[in-house]
Design a protein around this motif. Structure first.
Motif, PDB file in Angstrom:
ATOM      1  N   PRO A 194      -3.361   6.834   3.662  1.00 45.02           N
ATOM      2  CA  PRO A 194      -3.433   5.370   3.755  1.00 45.02           C
ATOM      3  C   PRO A 194      -4.723   4.878   4.403  1.00 45.02           C
ATOM      4  O   PRO A 194      -5.323   3.902   3.936  1.00 45.02           O
ATOM      5  CB  PRO A 194      -2.208   5.016   4.606  1.00 45.02           C
ATOM      6  N   GLN A 206       4.145   7.043   4.195  1.00 39.61           N
ATOM      7  CA  GLN A 206       3.613   6.674   5.504  1.00 39.61           C
ATOM      8  C   GLN A 206       3.022   7.897   6.183  1.00 39.61           C
ATOM      9  O   GLN A 206       3.473   9.024   5.973  1.00 39.61           O
ATOM     10  CB  GLN A 206       4.714   6.091   6.399  1.00 39.61           C
ATOM     11  N   ARG A 254       0.823  -1.217   0.000  1.00 35.30           N
ATOM     12  CA  ARG A 254       0.000   0.000   0.000  1.00 35.30           C
ATOM     13  C   ARG A 254       0.852   1.260   0.000  1.00 35.30           C
ATOM     14  O   ARG A 254       0.648   2.168  -0.806  1.00 35.30           O
ATOM     15  CB  ARG A 254      -0.934  -0.002   1.218  1.00 35.30           C
ATOM     16  N   GLY A 255       1.814   1.328   0.925  1.00 33.18           N
ATOM     17  CA  GLY A 255       2.658   2.522   1.026  1.00 33.18           C
ATOM     18  C   GLY A 255       3.510   2.736  -0.213  1.00 33.18           C
ATOM     19  O   GLY A 255       3.791   3.880  -0.605  1.00 33.18           O
TER      20      GLY A 255
END
Length: 384
Positions: free
Chosen positions: A300, A235, A210-211
């Motif tokens: 996120p 992040q 994801r990051g």
């Protein structure tokens, strides 16, 4: 220099000779409270050994809580990533100090730690709804062990009691990959109802984290040669905001794109350029591939929240965003793509991690290998 052991009432104590001070007076250390002579002799021997090695600590008034505050400031803050430091602070302030912080650092025992782990497993959650997972408690153990190891190195204690404590063994995380039909349904929902279709599509086709996806820049996407260079991860740090850092493995990697992914990203780039024109001067251009409509970062947590809704709407297996990475790897292995190649695409530090994580795929692969071997031997026997 020699020490001695003596009885005092119903308990024992030892007297350790520390030599002489600057005025020539004898220095001694007396430690009481041992239930047996054997216990006193054992600890006296440890103290004498530490004294002979030059690592004996006289000051035993420092509490674990005070030491951990020092450790956070003078070690963790300087030597760990921001997100790691944030996690350490949370564990220490919310869990370890309230439960163990009052103990003198030099008096901390394996029993104290073993009891702490058991209690956290039973009733360690903030909301009072049960215990922490074995994996989380093991993280606590690793932190405590590292901090105590540094305390030994800095001559604050003689030994690291965490080394003789058994942390809980986490259960292996169950992998929930999506089927090909489920992937189609999920992508259909993402395309029709959200702005996240491009990032979901890319996650499935590359196995990127994801990051890594949220931090991907156009300068690292080579559409002509079909290559993505994974160089950073995005992040969200509480109190700091958005930061960029190296990928989890500590080094970048290259991922070759599928033809479908190249075509999708080409179209996505065209649409993004249209958004830039529409927003004009208020468009915030960070050079990122996946953004909000105005160019700003995608949080996120927002992606995770939106993905959960997509999964529910698509009526597929209940999966996390990270399971798209597992789906990519599982599908490749099922197609007999070598584990080394899969490992490189995922950015694992060793092929062993890949094989261990996706061992659920291997039984079927071994069955197929056995069948192929049978066929090979049959063909050879026919030619003999």
């Amino acid at each position: 220099m020699a020490g001695s052991v003596h009885k005092e009432g119903s308990t024992w104590y030892y007297m350790l000779e520390l030599g002489k001070d600057q005025q020539g007076k004898r220095k001694r250390k007396k430690k009481r409270g041992f239930k047996t002579k054997r216990e006193a002799l054992k600890e006296l021997a440890e103290a004498e050994t530490a004294l002979n090695k030059g690592v004996y600590v006289e000051d035993d008034q420092l509490t674990l809580g005070e030491y951990l505050q020092f450790w956070l400031k003078h070690y963790a803050k300087i030597n760990t990533a921001e997100r790691t430091y944030e996690g350490y602070c949370s564990m220490i302030h919310a869990h370890i100090i309230p439960a163990l912080g009052h103990f003198k650092l030099s008096k901390l025992t394996p029993f104290h730690l073993q009891s702490y782990y058991a209690e956290k497993l039973k009733d360690g959650r903030y909301d009072g709804k049960g215990g922490l997972s074995a994996r989380t408690v093991k993280h606590h153990h690793r932190l405590i062990s590292k901090a105590l190891k540094d305390a030994v190195k800095w001559q604050k204690i003689i030994r690291n009691v965490a080394e003789v404590v058994d942390p809980p063994k986490p259960k292996k995380v169950e992998i929930n990959p999506l089927s090909v039909n489920e992937i189609k349904r999920l992508l259909q929902v993402a395309y029709q109802s959200t702005q996240y279709y491009p990032i979901i599509f890319t996650a499935i086709h590359t196995g990127m984290r994801r990051g890594e996806l949220l931090g991907l820049c156009w300068k690292d996407v080579d559409l002509s040669n079909g290559i993505i260079r994974v160089r950073q991860t995005l992040q969200m740090i509480v109190g700091t905001g958005i930061i960029f850092k190296e990928p989890k493995s500590g080094k970048g990697r290259t991922v070759t794109m599928t033809t479908a992914l190249i075509n999708m990203l080409q179209n996505h780039k065209i649409q993004q350029n249209k958004s830039k024109l529409a927003f004009g001067d208020i468009y915030q251009d960070y050079g990122l591939v996946f953004t909000q409509g105005n160019g700003k970062y995608i949080q996120p947590s927002e992606l995770t929240k939106a993905f959960k809704k997509m999964v529910n709407e698509a009526r597929v297996t209940k999966v996390r965003f990270h399971d798209l990475r597992h789906t990519h790897a599982t599908l490749l292995l099922q197609q007999n793509i070598h584990a080394k190649v899969v490992s490189e695409r995922l950015g694992h530090s060793t092929i062993g991690i890949t094989l261990d994580t996706y061992s659920h795929v291997l039984p079927n692969m071994q069955k197929e290998a056995a069948q192929k071997f049978d066929f090979l031997l049959d063909e050879m026997s026919k030619k003999a």
